[in-house]
Structure formats: structure tokens, C-alpha cells
Motif scaffolding. Sequence first.
Motif, PDB file in Angstrom:
ATOM      1  N   GLU A  16       0.829  -1.210   0.000  1.00  0.00           N
ATOM      2  CA  GLU A  16       0.000   0.000   0.000  1.00  0.00           C
ATOM      3  C   GLU A  16       0.862   1.258   0.000  1.00  0.00           C
ATOM      4  O   GLU A  16       0.551   2.230  -0.686  1.00  0.00           O
ATOM      5  N   ARG A  17       1.950   1.245   0.744  1.00  0.00           N
ATOM      6  CA  ARG A  17       2.866   2.388   0.775  1.00  0.00           C
ATOM      7  C   ARG A  17       3.489   2.612  -0.602  1.00  0.00           C
ATOM      8  O   ARG A  17       3.567   3.733  -1.099  1.00  0.00           O
ATOM      9  N   ALA A  18       3.903   1.512  -1.230  1.00  0.00           N
ATOM     10  CA  ALA A  18       4.498   1.614  -2.564  1.00  0.00           C
ATOM     11  C   ALA A  18       3.493   2.170  -3.561  1.00  0.00           C
ATOM     12  O   ALA A  18       3.824   3.031  -4.384  1.00  0.00           O
ATOM     13  N   ARG A  19       2.247   1.706  -3.479  1.00  0.00           N
ATOM     14  CA  ARG A  19       1.196   2.217  -4.371  1.00  0.00           C
ATOM     15  C   ARG A  19       0.972   3.717  -4.141  1.00  0.00           C
ATOM     16  O   ARG A  19       0.782   4.469  -5.089  1.00  0.00           O
ATOM     17  N   ALA A  20       1.007   4.126  -2.880  1.00  0.00           N
ATOM     18  CA  ALA A  20       0.819   5.549  -2.569  1.00  0.00           C
ATOM     19  C   ALA A  20       1.955   6.382  -3.168  1.00  0.00           C
ATOM     20  O   ALA A  20       1.711   7.446  -3.758  1.00  0.00           O
ATOM     21  N   ASP A  26       6.031   9.601  -7.056  1.00  0.00           N
ATOM     22  CA  ASP A  26       7.344   9.478  -6.421  1.00  0.00           C
ATOM     23  C   ASP A  26       7.856   8.080  -6.759  1.00  0.00           C
ATOM     24  O   ASP A  26       7.788   7.160  -5.958  1.00  0.00           O
ATOM     25  N   TYR A  27       8.321   7.956  -7.992  1.00  0.00           N
ATOM     26  CA  TYR A  27       8.710   6.649  -8.492  1.00  0.00           C
ATOM     27  C   TYR A  27       9.943   6.087  -7.813  1.00  0.00           C
ATOM     28  O   TYR A  27      10.028   4.882  -7.575  1.00  0.00           O
ATOM     29  N   ALA A  54       7.999   1.581 -11.869  1.00  0.00           N
ATOM     30  CA  ALA A  54       8.645   2.659 -11.105  1.00  0.00           C
ATOM     31  C   ALA A  54      10.036   2.945 -11.667  1.00  0.00           C
ATOM     32  O   ALA A  54      10.421   4.107 -11.826  1.00  0.00           O
ATOM     33  N   TYR A  55      10.769   1.887 -11.974  1.00  0.00           N
ATOM     34  CA  TYR A  55      12.082   2.075 -12.587  1.00  0.00           C
ATOM     35  C   TYR A  55      11.946   2.771 -13.946  1.00  0.00           C
ATOM     36  O   TYR A  55      12.711   3.679 -14.271  1.00  0.00           O
ATOM     37  N   TYR A  56      11.000   2.352 -14.744  1.00  0.00           N
ATOM     38  CA  TYR A  56      10.778   2.944 -16.066  1.00  0.00           C
ATOM     39  C   TYR A  56      10.503   4.445 -15.942  1.00  0.00           C
ATOM     40  O   TYR A  56      11.114   5.253 -16.636  1.00  0.00           O
ATOM     41  N   HIS A  57       9.596   4.807 -15.062  1.00  0.00           N
ATOM     42  CA  HIS A  57       9.209   6.212 -14.926  1.00  0.00           C
ATOM     43  C   HIS A  57      10.304   7.065 -14.282  1.00  0.00           C
ATOM     44  O   HIS A  57      10.283   8.287 -14.438  1.00  0.00           O
ATOM     45  N   SER A  58      11.224   6.426 -13.576  1.00  0.00           N
ATOM     46  CA  SER A  58      12.328   7.186 -12.994  1.00  0.00           C
ATOM     47  C   SER A  58      13.599   7.039 -13.839  1.00  0.00           C
ATOM     48  O   SER A  58      14.700   7.331 -13.379  1.00  0.00           O
TER      49      SER A  58
END
Length: 115
Positions: A16-20, A26-27, A54-58
Motif C-alpha cells: 500500500e505504501r508503494a502504491r501511494a 514518487d517513483y 517505477a524504474y521505467y518512470h524514474s
Amino acid sequence: MDTTYYDHGTPAERWERARAFFDAKDYAGAARVLAGLVEEVPEQTAPRLLLARAYYHSAQLRRAEAELRTIVDRDPVEHYARLMLGRTLERQSRHEEARQHLRIASALAGDFAEW
């Protein structure tokens, strides 16, 4: 670097934290949470796929590629992982490699456009 916050809680709480973090764009923060989660539950696709996103977007494209290849190796018909792998390879100017994965993703989605 103190990672206590990122590693704190149950796997469900960390998910849930990662999804938030991801939803807040905040990737890098999402990736920090998800990396530990993927290590803990490597057999689950959803955390690994979100980590790849997340890696892709960052712009951590090599890391995104590695996670996506792991998913595709385990589940060759995972449509979204194929699509993301193709897009990741395109962003690295590896167009020939990307084309193969994008074709498969299209076929899996039922989209048989001209390639």
C-alpha cells in the motif's frame, strides 16, 4: 542511508505504501519500497511489475528491463510486461529488440496491426 521507513510493516502495508508513492509520482520512493518487497516475495508478479514501472518512470531503464525480463521468462504470455519491455527497449534505442516484444504484446491483446 536509513531505509527503516521503506522496509517497515507487513508486506501488505508496504504494498500500500508503494502504491501511494507510485500514485503520487514518487517513483524512486516506490522503487525503494518495492525492491525489498520483491526480494521477500519474488514469486509474485504484481510487486515486480510495479517495481519495473517505477524504474521505467524514474528512467532506471536497465533495472526496469531486468525486472520485466524476469516476469516474461516466468510468464511468456504476460501481456503488459511484454508491452513495457518493448517500450523500455525503445527508450534505450534498441528498436529491433523492442519490435519483437511489441509484436507479441499486440498479438496477446488481440491487436494484429501491421508491424
